[in-house]
Scaffold this motif. Structure first.
Motif, PDB file in Angstrom:
ATOM      1  N   THR A 143     -26.536 -35.675 -35.120  1.00 21.55           N
ATOM      2  CA  THR A 143     -25.124 -34.561 -34.545  1.00 21.55           C
ATOM      3  C   THR A 143     -25.071 -33.608 -34.735  1.00 21.55           C
ATOM      4  OG1 THR A 143     -23.890 -36.708 -35.843  1.00 21.55           O
ATOM      5  CG2 THR A 143     -23.973 -36.471 -33.198  1.00 21.55           C
ATOM      6  N   ASP A 184     -19.178 -34.993 -44.643  1.00 19.53           N
ATOM      7  CA  ASP A 184     -19.615 -35.330 -42.808  1.00 19.53           C
ATOM      8  C   ASP A 184     -18.935 -33.842 -42.210  1.00 19.53           C
ATOM      9  OD1 ASP A 184     -19.738 -35.920 -40.865  1.00 19.53           O
ATOM     10  OD2 ASP A 184     -19.504 -38.289 -41.220  1.00 19.53           O
ATOM     11  N   ALA A 185     -20.127 -33.999 -41.191  1.00 20.82           N
ATOM     12  CA  ALA A 185     -18.977 -32.858 -40.064  1.00 20.82           C
ATOM     13  C   ALA A 185     -18.230 -33.165 -39.404  1.00 20.82           C
ATOM     14  CB  ALA A 185     -20.450 -32.272 -39.867  1.00 20.82           C
ATOM     15  N   HIS A 186     -18.000 -34.366 -39.616  1.00 19.86           N
ATOM     16  CA  HIS A 186     -17.107 -35.718 -38.552  1.00 19.86           C
ATOM     17  C   HIS A 186     -16.066 -36.154 -38.854  1.00 19.86           C
ATOM     18  CE1 HIS A 186     -21.192 -34.222 -36.847  1.00 19.86           C
ATOM     19  NE2 HIS A 186     -19.988 -34.139 -35.457  1.00 19.86           N
ATOM     20  N   ASP A 235     -24.901 -34.939 -42.343  1.00 20.08           N
ATOM     21  CA  ASP A 235     -24.610 -33.584 -40.927  1.00 20.08           C
ATOM     22  C   ASP A 235     -23.181 -32.736 -41.912  1.00 20.08           C
ATOM     23  OD1 ASP A 235     -22.088 -34.442 -39.782  1.00 20.08           O
ATOM     24  OD2 ASP A 235     -23.746 -35.751 -38.049  1.00 20.08           O
ATOM     25  N   ASP A 276     -22.404 -38.289 -44.743  1.00 18.18           N
ATOM     26  CA  ASP A 276     -23.194 -38.224 -44.441  1.00 18.18           C
ATOM     27  C   ASP A 276     -23.830 -37.038 -44.393  1.00 18.18           C
ATOM     28  OD1 ASP A 276     -24.104 -37.633 -41.445  1.00 18.18           O
ATOM     29  OD2 ASP A 276     -22.173 -38.025 -40.618  1.00 18.18           O
TER      30      ASP A 276
END
Ligand code: MN
Ligand code: MN
Length: 311
Positions: free
Chosen positions: A247, A145-147, A235, A233
């Motif tokens: 996002t 994930d980026a987050h 992203d 994710d």
């Protein structure tokens, strides 16, 4: 088996994942591909509710065999895979949808069938983790994930960035046996330290750029020793390779790198897999959906590795 690739056009007929048969009968099934068309929990752009459809559409180009690295691989020769269809979530209502997702996926997991889930925004992972943890107890998490998705609930409300905070609080994942890969961006800066303090091994996108695929996989093999839930994710991948997401964050992994990371996973004790946050309305030429479909197939190949051909 998937529809015969030598008969009829690949883009015709009902669309299931990789053209495998659709079924809710779980007898004699190894893997159920499940769609969760829900994106009520996003904090920015919606659209991931169309993810399962987009990924299934793009999966028409997945054939029942694959060539990598230099060898013929046939996931469906050893795994019996069905497309379970989509879970009937309630648009607009997060917590009632969680109940439905958890009970449906519990049915799959309790039947001894592996859930391969197509999201949906990342909030869907919480009921998936709850369903798997009922069988496996506290699990390892491998989270691309980026987050960090480790924000606390605000006012008691879930969103797609609170999943792993809640999962840690509920004791269903063990952060000390978990790895996050690809973290970056201005939003993540506010929470990455909290994730580390909770015990996660965080490989930021900058760390990854320095250390590469092999060193990252070493950390995964060393730390992810409990039943392993993999949550991907999309992203985590750079928007140049995966623009169709709610996002996006620049300077992420390449499609090549995420494929290599997934290919490096055989042998780990898997409990569940999801791929989330594919939002077809922002996609360009289906490149995000195509990547997600291929990553799901790569994960099937990981599950198939070492298994005997079925009769
Ligand atoms: Mn996420
Ligand atoms: Mn994300």
């Amino acid at each position: 088996m998937p529809a015969d690739w030598q008969r009829g056009p690949r883009y015709g007929g009902p669309y299931t994942f990789a053209r495998v048969p659709t079924s809710r009968d779980l007898s004699n099934v190894d893997v159920a591909v499940v769609g969760v068309p829900m994106d009520m929990a996003v904090r920015y752009r919606s659209g991931a509710r169309m993810g399962p459809r987009g990924i299934r559409d793009a999966s028409g180009q997945l054939w029942p065999h694959d060539l990598a690295p230099g060898e013929l691989r046939e996931p469906f020769a050893s795994l019996r895979v069905v497309d379970y269809g989509d879970i009937e979530v309630v648009p607009g209502y997060i917590e009632p949808s969680y109940e439905i997702i958890q009970s449906e996926v519990s049915r799959i997991v309790e039947a001894g069938v592996f859930p391969l889930v197509l999201g949906g925004d990342h909030s869907i992972t919480l009921p998936l983790l709850r369903a798997c943890a009922r069988k496996y107890g506290a699990m390892s998490l491998l989270h691309f994930d980026a987050h960090p998705d480790f924000w606390p609930l605000r006012g008691g409300y879930h969103h797609h960035g609170t999943v792993f905070r809640v999962a840690v609080d509920e004791g269903i994942i063990d952060p000390a046996a978990s790895v996050q890969v690809g973290i970056r961006g201005s939003i993540s800066a506010t929470i990455v330290d909290a994730a580390r303090e909770a015990g996660f091994h965080v490989v930021t996108a900058d760390d990854f750029a320095r250390q590469g695929v092999e060193k990252t996989l070493e950390a995964v093999r060393q730390l992810c020793t409990k039943p392993l839930y993999v949550s991907l994710d999309i992203d985590c991948v750079d928007p140049a390779f995966a623009p169709g997401t709610g996002t996006p964050e620049v300077a992420g992994l390449t499609s090549r790198e995420i494929v290599d990371l997934v290919r490096g996973l055989p042998g780990l004790p898997f409990a569940g897999f999801d791929i989330v946050e594919v939002a077809p309305p922002y996609d360009s030429a289906e490149i995000t959906a195509l990547l997600a479909a291929n990553l799901a197939l790569e994960f099937l190949l990981v599950l198939a590795a070492g298994r005997r051909k079925r009769p």
